[in-house]
Design a protein around this motif. Structure first.
Motif, PDB file in Angstrom:
ATOM      1  N   GLY A   1       0.805  -1.213   0.000  1.00  0.00           N
ATOM      2  CA  GLY A   1       0.000   0.000   0.000  1.00  0.00           C
ATOM      3  C   GLY A   1       0.837   1.261   0.000  1.00  0.00           C
ATOM      4  O   GLY A   1       0.472   2.262  -0.640  1.00  0.00           O
ATOM      5  N   ARG A   2       1.973   1.239   0.676  1.00  0.00           N
ATOM      6  CA  ARG A   2       2.856   2.411   0.705  1.00  0.00           C
ATOM      7  C   ARG A   2       3.323   2.776  -0.703  1.00  0.00           C
ATOM      8  O   ARG A   2       3.476   3.967  -1.026  1.00  0.00           O
ATOM      9  CB  ARG A   2       4.064   2.123   1.598  1.00  0.00           C
ATOM     10  CG  ARG A   2       5.055   3.297   1.713  1.00  0.00           C
ATOM     11  CD  ARG A   2       6.248   2.904   2.559  1.00  0.00           C
ATOM     12  NE  ARG A   2       7.187   3.997   2.774  1.00  0.00           N
ATOM     13  CZ  ARG A   2       7.116   4.888   3.751  1.00  0.00           C
ATOM     14  NH1 ARG A   2       6.133   4.825   4.620  1.00  0.00           N
ATOM     15  NH2 ARG A   2       8.022   5.849   3.871  1.00  0.00           N
ATOM     16  N   TYR A   3       3.555   1.771  -1.529  1.00  0.00           N
ATOM     17  CA  TYR A   3       4.118   2.000  -2.864  1.00  0.00           C
ATOM     18  C   TYR A   3       3.086   1.820  -3.981  1.00  0.00           C
ATOM     19  O   TYR A   3       3.445   1.590  -5.131  1.00  0.00           O
ATOM     20  CB  TYR A   3       5.315   1.080  -3.067  1.00  0.00           C
ATOM     21  CG  TYR A   3       6.395   1.306  -2.040  1.00  0.00           C
ATOM     22  CD1 TYR A   3       7.035   2.547  -1.951  1.00  0.00           C
ATOM     23  CD2 TYR A   3       6.754   0.324  -1.129  1.00  0.00           C
ATOM     24  CE1 TYR A   3       8.010   2.789  -0.995  1.00  0.00           C
ATOM     25  CE2 TYR A   3       7.735   0.544  -0.171  1.00  0.00           C
ATOM     26  CZ  TYR A   3       8.355   1.783  -0.106  1.00  0.00           C
ATOM     27  OH  TYR A   3       9.317   2.018   0.839  1.00  0.00           O
ATOM     28  N   ARG A   4       1.840   1.933  -3.600  1.00  0.00           N
ATOM     29  CA  ARG A   4       0.757   1.855  -4.580  1.00  0.00           C
ATOM     30  C   ARG A   4       0.969   2.901  -5.670  1.00  0.00           C
ATOM     31  O   ARG A   4       1.155   4.087  -5.398  1.00  0.00           O
ATOM     32  CB  ARG A   4      -0.573   2.102  -3.862  1.00  0.00           C
ATOM     33  CG  ARG A   4      -1.809   1.975  -4.717  1.00  0.00           C
ATOM     34  CD  ARG A   4      -3.026   2.040  -3.807  1.00  0.00           C
ATOM     35  NE  ARG A   4      -4.276   1.962  -4.529  1.00  0.00           N
ATOM     36  CZ  ARG A   4      -5.459   1.754  -3.948  1.00  0.00           C
ATOM     37  NH1 ARG A   4      -5.517   1.601  -2.624  1.00  0.00           N
ATOM     38  NH2 ARG A   4      -6.560   1.698  -4.657  1.00  0.00           N
ATOM     39  N   GLY A   5       1.001   2.449  -6.919  1.00  0.00           N
ATOM     40  CA  GLY A   5       1.225   3.353  -8.034  1.00  0.00           C
ATOM     41  C   GLY A   5       2.682   3.657  -8.302  1.00  0.00           C
ATOM     42  O   GLY A   5       3.003   4.317  -9.298  1.00  0.00           O
ATOM     43  N   LYS A   6       3.584   3.194  -7.430  1.00  0.00           N
ATOM     44  CA  LYS A   6       5.014   3.455  -7.605  1.00  0.00           C
ATOM     45  C   LYS A   6       5.817   2.189  -7.872  1.00  0.00           C
ATOM     46  O   LYS A   6       6.913   2.258  -8.427  1.00  0.00           O
ATOM     47  CB  LYS A   6       5.566   4.153  -6.356  1.00  0.00           C
ATOM     48  CG  LYS A   6       4.938   5.508  -6.089  1.00  0.00           C
ATOM     49  CD  LYS A   6       5.496   6.132  -4.824  1.00  0.00           C
ATOM     50  CE  LYS A   6       4.865   7.495  -4.549  1.00  0.00           C
ATOM     51  NZ  LYS A   6       5.384   8.105  -3.293  1.00  0.00           N
ATOM     52  N   ILE A   7       5.302   1.051  -7.433  1.00  0.00           N
ATOM     53  CA  ILE A   7       5.899  -0.248  -7.753  1.00  0.00           C
ATOM     54  C   ILE A   7       4.949  -0.950  -8.711  1.00  0.00           C
ATOM     55  O   ILE A   7       3.762  -1.131  -8.410  1.00  0.00           O
ATOM     56  CB  ILE A   7       6.131  -1.086  -6.482  1.00  0.00           C
ATOM     57  CG1 ILE A   7       7.279  -0.473  -5.665  1.00  0.00           C
ATOM     58  CG2 ILE A   7       6.450  -2.531  -6.819  1.00  0.00           C
ATOM     59  CD1 ILE A   7       7.631  -1.236  -4.405  1.00  0.00           C
ATOM     60  N   GLN A   8       5.477  -1.326  -9.877  1.00  0.00           N
ATOM     61  CA  GLN A   8       4.613  -1.819 -10.942  1.00  0.00           C
ATOM     62  C   GLN A   8       4.222  -3.286 -10.794  1.00  0.00           C
ATOM     63  O   GLN A   8       3.256  -3.747 -11.407  1.00  0.00           O
ATOM     64  CB  GLN A   8       5.297  -1.616 -12.302  1.00  0.00           C
ATOM     65  CG  GLN A   8       5.394  -0.169 -12.748  1.00  0.00           C
ATOM     66  CD  GLN A   8       6.428   0.624 -11.967  1.00  0.00           C
ATOM     67  OE1 GLN A   8       7.536   0.169 -11.716  1.00  0.00           O
ATOM     68  NE2 GLN A   8       6.065   1.838 -11.561  1.00  0.00           N
ATOM     69  N   ALA A   9       4.961  -4.047  -9.991  1.00  0.00           N
ATOM     70  CA  ALA A   9       4.674  -5.482  -9.874  1.00  0.00           C
ATOM     71  C   ALA A   9       5.228  -5.993  -8.550  1.00  0.00           C
ATOM     72  O   ALA A   9       6.158  -5.406  -7.977  1.00  0.00           O
ATOM     73  CB  ALA A   9       5.288  -6.253 -11.038  1.00  0.00           C
ATOM     74  N   TRP A  10       4.667  -7.115  -8.080  1.00  0.00           N
ATOM     75  CA  TRP A  10       5.115  -7.737  -6.833  1.00  0.00           C
ATOM     76  C   TRP A  10       5.306  -9.233  -7.014  1.00  0.00           C
ATOM     77  O   TRP A  10       4.458  -9.897  -7.636  1.00  0.00           O
ATOM     78  CB  TRP A  10       4.082  -7.521  -5.722  1.00  0.00           C
ATOM     79  CG  TRP A  10       4.096  -6.143  -5.151  1.00  0.00           C
ATOM     80  CD1 TRP A  10       3.287  -5.097  -5.494  1.00  0.00           C
ATOM     81  CD2 TRP A  10       4.978  -5.649  -4.132  1.00  0.00           C
ATOM     82  NE1 TRP A  10       3.615  -3.983  -4.761  1.00  0.00           N
ATOM     83  CE2 TRP A  10       4.633  -4.290  -3.912  1.00  0.00           C
ATOM     84  CE3 TRP A  10       6.000  -6.223  -3.388  1.00  0.00           C
ATOM     85  CZ2 TRP A  10       5.303  -3.503  -2.977  1.00  0.00           C
ATOM     86  CZ3 TRP A  10       6.661  -5.437  -2.449  1.00  0.00           C
ATOM     87  CH2 TRP A  10       6.309  -4.093  -2.255  1.00  0.00           C
ATOM     88  N   ASP A  11       6.401  -9.748  -6.488  1.00  0.00           N
ATOM     89  CA  ASP A  11       6.510 -11.182  -6.248  1.00  0.00           C
ATOM     90  C   ASP A  11       5.723 -11.440  -4.966  1.00  0.00           C
ATOM     91  O   ASP A  11       6.230 -11.232  -3.861  1.00  0.00           O
ATOM     92  CB  ASP A  11       7.971 -11.607  -6.079  1.00  0.00           C
ATOM     93  CG  ASP A  11       8.746 -11.567  -7.380  1.00  0.00           C
ATOM     94  OD1 ASP A  11       8.125 -11.714  -8.448  1.00  0.00           O
ATOM     95  OD2 ASP A  11       9.979 -11.395  -7.327  1.00  0.00           O
ATOM     96  N   VAL A  12       4.491 -11.856  -5.127  1.00  0.00           N
ATOM     97  CA  VAL A  12       3.587 -11.952  -3.978  1.00  0.00           C
ATOM     98  C   VAL A  12       3.956 -13.141  -3.096  1.00  0.00           C
ATOM     99  O   VAL A  12       4.049 -13.029  -1.873  1.00  0.00           O
ATOM    100  CB  VAL A  12       2.124 -12.061  -4.450  1.00  0.00           C
ATOM    101  CG1 VAL A  12       1.196 -12.210  -3.245  1.00  0.00           C
ATOM    102  CG2 VAL A  12       1.736 -10.839  -5.271  1.00  0.00           C
ATOM    103  N   VAL A  13       4.162 -14.296  -3.723  1.00  0.00           N
ATOM    104  CA  VAL A  13       4.530 -15.512  -3.000  1.00  0.00           C
ATOM    105  C   VAL A  13       5.795 -16.068  -3.636  1.00  0.00           C
ATOM    106  O   VAL A  13       5.897 -16.172  -4.861  1.00  0.00           O
ATOM    107  CB  VAL A  13       3.396 -16.552  -3.025  1.00  0.00           C
ATOM    108  CG1 VAL A  13       3.828 -17.831  -2.314  1.00  0.00           C
ATOM    109  CG2 VAL A  13       2.136 -15.985  -2.376  1.00  0.00           C
ATOM    110  N   ASN A  14       6.735 -16.445  -2.799  1.00  0.00           N
ATOM    111  CA  ASN A  14       8.041 -16.906  -3.255  1.00  0.00           C
ATOM    112  C   ASN A  14       8.312 -18.319  -2.728  1.00  0.00           C
ATOM    113  O   ASN A  14       8.189 -18.564  -1.524  1.00  0.00           O
ATOM    114  CB  ASN A  14       9.127 -15.945  -2.742  1.00  0.00           C
ATOM    115  CG  ASN A  14      10.444 -16.064  -3.468  1.00  0.00           C
ATOM    116  OD1 ASN A  14      10.500 -15.989  -4.684  1.00  0.00           O
ATOM    117  ND2 ASN A  14      11.524 -16.218  -2.717  1.00  0.00           N
ATOM    118  N   GLU A  15       8.622 -19.231  -3.632  1.00  0.00           N
ATOM    119  CA  GLU A  15       9.140 -20.560  -3.279  1.00  0.00           C
ATOM    120  C   GLU A  15       8.224 -21.334  -2.327  1.00  0.00           C
ATOM    121  O   GLU A  15       8.645 -21.825  -1.287  1.00  0.00           O
ATOM    122  CB  GLU A  15      10.552 -20.425  -2.695  1.00  0.00           C
ATOM    123  CG  GLU A  15      11.527 -19.771  -3.665  1.00  0.00           C
ATOM    124  CD  GLU A  15      12.900 -19.522  -3.063  1.00  0.00           C
ATOM    125  OE1 GLU A  15      13.140 -19.964  -1.921  1.00  0.00           O
ATOM    126  OE2 GLU A  15      13.736 -18.891  -3.733  1.00  0.00           O
TER     127      GLU A  15
END
Length: 374
Positions: free
Chosen positions: A146-160
């Motif tokens: 939420g802090r980077y909403r609109g500033k980070i274009q994508a997320w690795d939501v779940v890893n491994e």
């Protein structure tokens, strides 16, 4: 100060990182060569983000148009204690990425590793219950994404989240919440950052059994209308590993799901390993250093450099063949000095897995893959 330093480097040393590709010394940059095909990404460590390694950043700005942080957004760094968030480094990265139009991938919101014990346990040392851990996961994702909403274009939501046989890893996320923790993580991420792309990221996804597990996961999310936009195949490879036919089968299979396919964390180790099963990326492995597994401590022989170039050429021929499915290829580091491979699975090894050497000079492999686009 950091902005000024990088600006001076870009204007004064713009061609220091050029890759010569022909006999008449014409040169180009990776991101330009591959622009018609897919994004070219790299990973930044904390020293690069903070401005302590400006030449590395200059190289990255020249050659890459996507960036992923190595560690600063992992839970133990960004949320080290219940009432503490540490956004200093991530704020710097977001500012740098937005200033220079990098496609920025946040890494990572949910992972079994590099997550503090307090996340899963009460102050008394008992495991939290499902509702308490779900509430914490939601709070963490809402706060960070939420802090980077609109500033980070994508997320690795779940890893491994998967074992090698495609079953769910028996992590504390699974033990406490249950298998739907993955669904909840993607749901929370979408609510916190509705315009960001959401990815699942894992290693050894060329293996048929693990591939089947990913396919099942994606289909379950899609059936419940929970957004998932892509699958990241961690490319922790070697000169003879993996079998590229298996990798191709996975690229095709994930693409057939209607999601983006990304090659993430790409590096090609030139070193021998104790056993093949240790060729994944389990960061918990820590073996005693043995000289026979560190044969190039004094530099990379030309014959091995040629093999590395050939291997990268094989990989990128495959990636270009399936450019309709692949949206991004991200190298796990800017140069060989930075690579995690130097210390895994043994501290103190010297590996040479990236396109740029310890002095930020391009290797033959960089020339080889650029020539594929010409």
């Amino acid at each position: 100060m950091f902005k000024l330093a990088t600006t001076l480097l870009l204007t004064g040393l713009a061609c220091a990182a050029c890759v010569s590709t022909t006999n008449n010394n014409s040169s180009t940059y990776l991101k330009d060569a591959f622009a018609p095909h897919f994004m070219m990404g790299t990973a930044f460590n904390e020293q690069q983000i903070s401005g302590q390694a400006t030449e590395d950043v200059q190289l990255a700005l020249s050659h890459f148009n996507a960036v992923t942080p190595e560690n600063i957004m992992k839970w133990e760094v960004i949320h080290p204690s219940p009432n503490e968030y540490n956004f200093a480094a991530s704020d710097q990265l977001v500012a740098l990425a937005n200033e220079h139009n990098f496609f920025l991938i946040g890494h990572t919101l949910t992972w079994h590793s590099q997550t503090p014990d307090w996340v899963f346990k009460t102050p008394e040392g008992n495991l939290k219950d499902r509702e308490a851990l779900l509430a914490l996961l939601k709070e963490h994702i809402y706060t960070v994404a939420g802090r980077y909403r609109g500033k980070i274009q994508a997320w690795d939501v779940v890893n491994e989240a998967l074992n090698e046989d495609g079953t769910l890893r028996n992590s504390l996320w699974l033990q406490i919440i249950g298998p739907d923790y993955i669904e909840k993580a993607f749901q929370f991420a979408h609510e916190a950052a509705p315009n960001a792309k959401l990815y699942y990221n894992d290693y050894n996804l060329f293996k048929p059994e693990k591939r089947a597990g990913v396919i099942d996961m994606v289909k379950r999310l899609q059936a419940k209308n929970i957004p998932i936009d892509g699958v990241g195949l961690q490319g922790h490879y070697a000169l003879d590993y993996p079998d590229l036919s298996l990798l191709e089968d996975s690229i095709v299979a994930y693409g057939d799901l209607g999601v983006e396919v990304m090659i993430t964390e790409l590096d090609v180790s030139v070193l021998p390993f104790p056993e093949e099963e240790e060729m994944g990326a389990d960061v918990s492995i820590n073996l005693a250093l043995q000289s026979k597994f560190n044969p190039y401590a004094n530099g990379l022989p030309s014959s091995i450099n040629s093999q590395l170039s050939d291997r990268y050429e094989e990989l990128f021929k495959l990636f270009l063949k399936h450019q309709d499915k692949i949206s991004r290829v991200t190298f796990w580091g800017v140069n060989d000095r930075q690579t995690w491979r130097n210390d895994w699975p043994m501290q103190g090894r010297s590996d040479y897995p990236l396109l740029f050497d310890r002095n930020n000079q391009p290797k033959d492999a960089a020339q080889s893959i650029i020539r594929l686009t010409q």
